[in-house]
Design a protein around this motif. Structure first.
Motif, PDB file in Angstrom:
ATOM      1  N   CYS A  62       0.818  -1.220   0.000  1.00 45.85           N
ATOM      2  CA  CYS A  62       0.000   0.000   0.000  1.00 45.85           C
ATOM      3  C   CYS A  62       0.849   1.267   0.000  1.00 45.85           C
ATOM      4  N   GLU A  94       0.124  -4.713   6.077  1.00 48.73           N
ATOM      5  CA  GLU A  94      -0.986  -5.481   6.661  1.00 48.73           C
ATOM      6  C   GLU A  94      -1.085  -6.895   6.103  1.00 48.73           C
ATOM      7  N   CYS A 130      -0.827   2.238   4.738  1.00 54.30           N
ATOM      8  CA  CYS A 130      -1.390   0.963   5.166  1.00 54.30           C
ATOM      9  C   CYS A 130      -1.754   1.041   6.660  1.00 54.30           C
ATOM     10  N   ASP A 131      -2.776   0.248   7.021  1.00 51.04           N
ATOM     11  CA  ASP A 131      -3.462   0.368   8.316  1.00 51.04           C
ATOM     12  C   ASP A 131      -2.629   0.874   9.492  1.00 51.04           C
ATOM     13  N   HIS A 202      -3.727   2.453  -0.797  1.00 49.54           N
ATOM     14  CA  HIS A 202      -4.183   1.511   0.229  1.00 49.54           C
ATOM     15  C   HIS A 202      -5.597   1.028  -0.088  1.00 49.54           C
ATOM     16  N   CYS A 203      -6.091   0.101   0.707  1.00 50.54           N
ATOM     17  CA  CYS A 203      -7.417  -0.484   0.478  1.00 50.54           C
ATOM     18  C   CYS A 203      -8.446   0.619   0.235  1.00 50.54           C
ATOM     19  N   ALA A 209      -7.358   1.535   6.815  1.00 51.84           N
ATOM     20  CA  ALA A 209      -6.484   2.561   6.236  1.00 51.84           C
ATOM     21  C   ALA A 209      -7.286   3.794   5.847  1.00 51.84           C
TER      22      ALA A 209
END
Ligand code: FES
Length: 582
Positions: A62, A94, A130-131, A202-203, A209
């Motif tokens: 990410c 992650e 990322c998270d 990222h997601c 995130a």
């Protein structure tokens, strides 16, 4: 651009002058080594030195575009007359890290804290994506308290699969259940892998995130627009550049993180989390960040502030759209405006651009009410995170109502117990497992100490025999976390966790459990005597590893209600370097 003059009478003393401003052997050493990559002497004229704290890593997919983002931040810093110095810190991916990236969040935060404090920095830009990279960097920076701006890397473009949008995480859960139920083939599954993540970023669901990128904006530690601009959109780079310019001014204004991260800004962020249908992980991360800067925040604040706040976003996992749609519809500014117009925002909370949150957002337009609903006609009503109490979780447990099935929010059922994650994996698809859809699945030993690292396994997979019957949700209870991209009637973060001797450790197959979200209750319906009898027999688990960071973590990690930070890291410590004696 000509650098602005060092220190007018109003300007604060810069930390970096203690290094680069010296006319002795140490000054020679500090400057000379930095010059080895072609830095001109005039960069040491007392201009603000800005660290760019980069979590770039190919092991964190990410964040793989962060070198480009850093270049834009650098350009902004130079334009404003600052001196940028980029440095890497531990990155937390992650998807690849085992046993879970969360185990290392506190370690990365220590890296960030010490890297900032030990070096000649006057301000910092945090590159987060990322998270866990967002909370880790904010926690570390909060412990030092310099002028700081966070820049999120931005979400990926929407996933596209056979003519439909698919969201990272959310559709992984549904597709893997479809595969287990025999509804799709392995080939279709593999094709979806290639279609889901098709750009940097990222997601792109409202997972952790995206939630934390929204928290950055709602807290005021990021520039307006930080939450949703896609990673590959040129406007993300403009935001990075503006952040670079702005942090130089912040140093001159002595606008430190502690002036931004106040109780009011955390309260704004909690309400924003409810309005976006954000991840339950934000509960733990915000409490941990608050702990570092010296703001008292508890899980009960989440319940109190979330009441009466509605989910405005129709985004996965609670809805159907994705972050790209959110940005085109107006992004977080449109949400903050709705909150402000409905008395759910501390309008005077200060943000990094020097303006209040309301000044930044009071005129924010909304271009698509299908994606961002108004407060009067919300996507889902009263969806703030609920905090449960009862003999199963005297220290609290949480549930995300916007992701749960309404009819399961009040439910009594027979417990089917899994002692740990391995036990779950071994037995969940066993056709002989004694379970039906009215049962309550209980998973133990997945909390901060138990896993260790409090993995995102709370949204246990449903038994395949029930999936094949068309069951899509059941009540599930654990001391684990849940991925922000997941959904279901899932009770998480039970405190104390099983591995710390919580009641969860004492639940047995066949016990009756009662959940009542409206009354905020979660009870194990057995007698006190029986509970005491079981407690006598309980034995604490051994630490999984007796060395290194794992041991430090196991010995010092706090429970989920306290942010799962390490006990000795809580509390702001400031920018002074101990033994600063030469
Ligand atoms: Fe990095 Fe989802 S895997 S944000």
């Amino acid at each position: 651009m000509k650098p602005k003059k060092l220190r007018s009478s109003k300007q604060p003393t810069l930390r970096s002058v203690k290094w680069f401003g010296r006319q002795d052997i140490y000054g020679f050493i500090y400057r000379s080594w930095v010059k080895n990559r072609g830095v001109p002497h005039d960069q040491f004229d007392g201009r603000p030195v800005i660290g760019i704290c980069n979590t770039y890593s190919e092991l964190t997919p990410c964040n793989t575009h962060f070198r480009t983002i850093a270049e834009h931040v650098k350009a902004g810093i130079l334009e404003a007359g600052g001196f940028p110095l980029e440095f890497p810190v531990m990155s937390l991916g992650e998807t690849l890290m085992r046993p879970t990236a969360m185990l290392y969040r506190n370690l990365a935060s220590m890296d960030v804290e010490e890297s900032i404090r030990a070096n000649p920095l006057d301000g910092v830009v945090l590159l987060v994506g990322c998270d866990k990279t967002t909370p880790a960097l904010l926690m570390g920076a909060a412990s030092v308290d310099l002028p700081t701006v966070a820049v999120s890397g931005g979400p990926m473009l929407s996933g596209k699969y056979r003519g439909t949008d698919i969201g990272s995480g959310t559709n992984v859960w549904s597709m893997s259940e479809d595969l287990r139920a025999g509804k799709i083939t392995p080939d279709e599954f593999h094709e979806a892998e290639s279609c889901m993540h098709r750009s940097h970023g990222h997601c792109m669901t409202m997972g952790t995130a995206s939630t934390m990128a929204s928290m950055v904006e709602a807290l005021g530690v990021g520039m307006p627009g930080n939450a949703a601009i896609p990673a590959v959109d040129a406007r993300r780079y403009v935001l990075a550049r503006m952040a670079g310019r702005r942090v130089v001014e912040m140093v001159r204004e002595d606008l430190r993180l502690s002036k931004i991260l106040t109780k009011k800004s955390f309260e704004n962020a909690i309400r924003a989390n409810a309005a976006i249908g954000g991840s339950t992980n934000a509960v733990i991360h915000l409490i941990a960040i608050a702990g570092r800067i010296g703001v008292e925040l508890s899980i009960d604040d989440w319940d109190r502030l979330g009441r009466g706040v509605h989910t405005l976003l129709d985004l996965m996992p609670s809805g159907k759209y994705l972050m790209e749609d959110f940005y085109y519809a107006g992004g977080l500014p449109a949400v903050l405006r709705e909150l402000g117009r409905n008395n759910k925002l501390h309008k005077d909370a200060l943000t990094v651009n020097g303006k209040s949150i309301w000044e930044n957002n009071k005129r924010a337009p909304c271009w698509n009410r299908d994606v961002i609903h108004s407060f009067d006609k919300p996507f889902k009503k009263n969806t703030g995170i609920a905090v449960l109490r009862g003999n199963l979780c005297p220290g609290g447990a949480i549930i995300k109502p916007s992701a749960a099935t309404p009819k399961l929010m009040k439910h009594k059922g027979r417990a089917v117990v899994f002692e740990n994650i391995e036990d779950l994996h071994k037995r969940v698809d066993d056709p002989k497992l004694d379970i039906d859809e009215r049962c309550i699945m209980v998973l133990k030993n997945c909390g901060p100490k138990g896993y260790p690292g409090m993995a995102e396994v709370g949204n246990m997979p449903l038994p395949s025999k029930l999936l094949k019957k068309g069951i899509t949700d059941m009540v599930r209870i654990s001391d684990a976390r849940m991925s922000g991209t997941a959904y279901g009637t899932v009770v998480l973060h039970a405190v104390p966790e099983a591995a710390a001797g919580g009641t969860l450790a004492l639940v047995q197959n066949g016990d009756i459990i009662e959940l009542d979200v409206a009354k905020r209750r979660l009870e194990l319906l057995i007698s006190e005597d029986e509970l005491a009898r079981r407690r006598k027999k309980w034995k604490a688990p051994k630490p999984p590893l007796e060395r290194g960071y794992w041991k430090l973590y196991f010995d010092h990690v706090l429970q989920a209600d306290q942010g799962a930070d390490l006990d000795f890291l809580v509390g702001k410590s400031g920018p002074l370097v101990p033994r600063d004696n030469h």
